[in-house]
Design an enzyme around this catalytic site. Structure first.
Site, PDB file in Angstrom:
ATOM      1  N   LYS A   1       4.175   8.308 -10.410  1.00 53.23           N
ATOM      2  CA  LYS A   1       4.473   8.092 -11.655  1.00 53.23           C
ATOM      3  C   LYS A   1       4.595   9.274 -12.595  1.00 53.23           C
ATOM      4  O   LYS A   1       5.188   9.001 -13.642  1.00 53.23           O
ATOM      5  CB  LYS A   1       3.527   6.846 -12.240  1.00 53.23           C
ATOM      6  CG  LYS A   1       3.745   5.681 -11.651  1.00 53.23           C
ATOM      7  CD  LYS A   1       2.692   4.594 -12.232  1.00 53.23           C
ATOM      8  CE  LYS A   1       2.980   3.325 -11.574  1.00 53.23           C
ATOM      9  NZ  LYS A   1       2.157   2.306 -12.294  1.00 53.23           N
TER      10      LYS A   1
ATOM     11  N   LYS B   1      10.416   1.315  -4.221  1.00 50.85           N
ATOM     12  CA  LYS B   1       9.638  -0.251  -4.519  1.00 50.85           C
ATOM     13  C   LYS B   1      10.379  -1.005  -5.612  1.00 50.85           C
ATOM     14  O   LYS B   1      10.834  -0.044  -6.488  1.00 50.85           O
ATOM     15  CB  LYS B   1       8.222   0.131  -4.604  1.00 50.85           C
ATOM     16  CG  LYS B   1       7.311  -1.127  -5.110  1.00 50.85           C
ATOM     17  CD  LYS B   1       5.957  -0.715  -5.411  1.00 50.85           C
ATOM     18  CE  LYS B   1       5.800  -0.333  -7.054  1.00 50.85           C
ATOM     19  NZ  LYS B   1       4.462  -0.863  -7.373  1.00 50.85           N
TER      20      LYS B   1
ATOM     21  N   LYS C   1       8.737  -3.231 -11.818  1.00 51.02           N
ATOM     22  CA  LYS C   1       8.933  -3.907 -13.327  1.00 51.02           C
ATOM     23  C   LYS C   1       9.351  -2.914 -14.348  1.00 51.02           C
ATOM     24  O   LYS C   1       9.978  -3.200 -15.470  1.00 51.02           O
ATOM     25  CB  LYS C   1       7.996  -4.795 -13.891  1.00 51.02           C
ATOM     26  CG  LYS C   1       6.538  -4.112 -13.764  1.00 51.02           C
ATOM     27  CD  LYS C   1       5.729  -5.134 -14.587  1.00 51.02           C
ATOM     28  CE  LYS C   1       4.506  -5.601 -13.583  1.00 51.02           C
ATOM     29  NZ  LYS C   1       3.578  -4.633 -13.409  1.00 51.02           N
TER      30      LYS C   1
HETATM   31  N1  AQP Z   1       7.756  -4.238  -4.976  1.00 46.50           N
HETATM   32  C1  AQP Z   1       6.290  -4.995  -4.627  1.00 46.50           C
HETATM   33  N2  AQP Z   1       6.199  -5.431  -3.552  1.00 46.50           N
HETATM   34  C2  AQP Z   1       5.141  -6.139  -3.156  1.00 46.50           C
HETATM   35  N3  AQP Z   1       4.025  -6.029  -3.900  1.00 46.50           N
HETATM   36  C3  AQP Z   1       4.297  -5.558  -5.262  1.00 46.50           C
HETATM   37  N4  AQP Z   1       3.243  -5.484  -6.477  1.00 46.50           N
HETATM   38  C4  AQP Z   1       3.961  -4.742  -7.232  1.00 46.50           C
HETATM   39  N5  AQP Z   1       5.147  -4.330  -6.883  1.00 46.50           N
HETATM   40  C5  AQP Z   1       5.350  -4.830  -5.608  1.00 46.50           C
HETATM   41  C6  AQP Z   1       2.109  -6.042  -6.343  1.00 46.50           C
HETATM   42  O1  AQP Z   1       1.838  -6.566  -7.584  1.00 46.50           O
HETATM   43  C7  AQP Z   1       0.554  -6.489  -8.008  1.00 46.50           C
HETATM   44  C8  AQP Z   1       0.406  -6.015  -9.396  1.00 46.50           C
HETATM   45  O2  AQP Z   1       1.085  -4.483  -9.520  1.00 46.50           O
HETATM   46  P1  AQP Z   1       0.860  -4.100 -10.991  1.00 46.50           P
HETATM   47  O3  AQP Z   1       1.789  -4.485 -11.813  1.00 46.50           O
HETATM   48  O4  AQP Z   1      -0.376  -3.886 -11.402  1.00 46.50           O
HETATM   49  O5  AQP Z   1       1.226  -2.711 -10.656  1.00 46.50           O
HETATM   50  P2  AQP Z   1       2.413  -1.818  -9.848  1.00 46.50           P
HETATM   51  O6  AQP Z   1       2.169  -2.052  -8.482  1.00 46.50           O
HETATM   52  O7  AQP Z   1       2.682  -0.464 -10.414  1.00 46.50           O
HETATM   53  O8  AQP Z   1       3.646  -2.848 -10.038  1.00 46.50           O
HETATM   54  P3  AQP Z   1       4.992  -2.301 -10.828  1.00 46.50           P
HETATM   55  O9  AQP Z   1       5.750  -3.601 -10.797  1.00 46.50           O
HETATM   56  O10 AQP Z   1       5.656  -1.330  -9.992  1.00 46.50           O
HETATM   57  O11 AQP Z   1       4.794  -1.815 -12.101  1.00 46.50           O
HETATM   58  P4  AQP Z   1       5.016  -0.640 -12.954  1.00 46.50           P
HETATM   59  O12 AQP Z   1       6.254  -0.629 -12.825  1.00 46.50           O
HETATM   60  O13 AQP Z   1       4.326  -0.972 -14.485  1.00 46.50           O
HETATM   61  O14 AQP Z   1       4.198   0.423 -12.278  1.00 46.50           O
HETATM   62  C9  AQP Z   1      -0.272  -5.207  -7.064  1.00 46.50           C
HETATM   63  O15 AQP Z   1      -1.042  -6.307  -6.163  1.00 46.50           O
HETATM   64  C10 AQP Z   1       1.103  -4.772  -6.255  1.00 46.50           C
HETATM   65  O16 AQP Z   1       0.603  -4.238  -5.150  1.00 46.50           O
END
Ligand code: AQP
Length: 345
Positions: free
Chosen positions: A121, A204, A207
């Protein structure tokens, strides 16, 4: 978790999602869908919208408020019942941040330096990243341990942070000569523990990816979903008969896994049905399936979002229930650490 490490703790699940944008199909399959299964299995569950984590990267205040309510609507629309589970936003329960500071003092710099998510990140410009982004895993440990949670359902990407939580719990217990915090177990199961970007099967689905075409949002229309799947990167080969033959074809593997998770079947089953067919045949079937699963969730989110005051009420009530569990655990932690606690409640 080993039986010894948690024997005296009743099973309790904790997990969180950041309101750092709209929910994606990755969040749904990797997290939400599984939270609902856990709740329905009758395990006590605490689900948190981790708004304090979201601000480790600057968030527009109005968008953060909207994303928090939309995420709450997503939880409920996906099947979380705020009466059975505890659903709230993190900033309403200050025990998270208070315990987070204590854990910031327990965690070692060397441990934090190994966190791959910070490296991903912060990118090349780590000097400009917030201190919060770096310290985030200590707060995440507090999120989990403030509830003495024993199990943490997460996607593959969060495994390292749950392992750090275990290290923090073990070091705290060791340093203070107690067996106070459980050694929580990450629960990473199913065909979609890591849903990948539709544009790049090695990245991955996220969002916060700048490309909206890389992800399916839970609020996307049926047309958007169909169009994104149609344009998803693939290859020219037909689908093979067994998942092992998808080696070296990350985009193909991703679409097969998404299909399997949405349909609630194994990737083997999907390939048994589609082996020999190309993506021109597979993609429309996947789009149809995705729309049939996501459209009712999206419609329900829309209905809930029409009454933000009711969402806020649900989050407030959830925060009170969360506080009732976390506050005594925090107070005991203060005592263990040696803080004088003489203020009258
Ligand atoms: N691509 C993914 N596949 C499976 N699981 C996922 N999770 C996120 N992306 C995937 C799971 O969703 C939960 C919440 O994640 P988060 O929002 O706290 O943070 P993150 O993992 O950093 O998700 P994002 O979407 O990638 O958010 P941003 O873009 O803000 O960093 C967790 O259980 C995660 O494993």
């Amino acid at each position: 978790m080993t039986a010894a490490a948690t024997a005296r703790f009743s099973p309790r699940v904790f997990s969180g999602i950041q309101p750092s944008g709209g929910l994606t199909l990755g969040n749904y399959l990797g997290a939400l869908k599984r939270f609902v299964e856990t709740q329905n299995a009758g395990i006590e569950s605490v689900y948190c919208i981790v708004d304090m984590h979201a601000i480790t990267v600057w968030q527009d205040p109005a968008k953060l408020r909207h994303a928090t309510r939309e995420l709450a609507a997503g939880f409920i629309a996906a099947g979380i019942d705020p009466e059975r589970s505890i659903l709230f936003n993190q900033s309403q329960v200050s025990a998270h941040v208070e315990l987070g500071w204590i854990f910031t003092c327990v965690a070692r710099l060397g441990w934090m330096n190994r966190m791959t998510q910070f490296k991903d990140k912060a990118g090349k410009n780590a000097e400009a990243a917030s201190l919060g982004l770096y310290a985030y895993p200590a707060l995440m440990a507090a999120d989990i341990l403030a509830y003495h949670a024993t199990h943490v359902p997460v996607g593959e990407d969060q495994k390292q942070h749950v392992e750090l939580t275990r290290d923090i719990a073990a070091k705290f217990n060791h340093d203070y000569g107690v067996e106070f915090f459980p050694i929580a177990e990450p629960v990473i199961e199913g065909a979609a523990t890591r849903v990948m970007s539709l544009r790049d099967g090695t990245k991955k689905m996220s969002k916060s990816d700048p490309s909206d075409q890389s992800r399916i949002n839970l609020t996307d229309s049926a047309d958007d979903i169909a169009q994104k799947i149609r344009r998803a990167k693939t290859d020219a080969e037909p689908l093979p008969e067994i998942p092992q033959a998808l080696e070296g074809r990350p985009e193909a593997r991703n679409l097969v896994n998404i299909y399997a998770a949405l349909a609630g079947v194994s990737p083997e089953q999907v390939l048994a049905d589609f082996a020999g067919q190309g993506f021109a045949a597979f993609k429309p079937r996947l789009a149809e399936l995705a729309v049939s699963v996501l459209a009712p969730i999206s419609a329900e989110m829309g209905r809930l979002m029409a009454d933000p005051a009711e969402i806020d009420r649900i989050l407030g009530r959830g925060a009170e229930r969360a506080e009732a569990i976390a506050r005594p655990i925090l107070e005991r932690t203060y005592e263990i650490v040696g803080m004088v606690r003489s203020r009258r409640a």
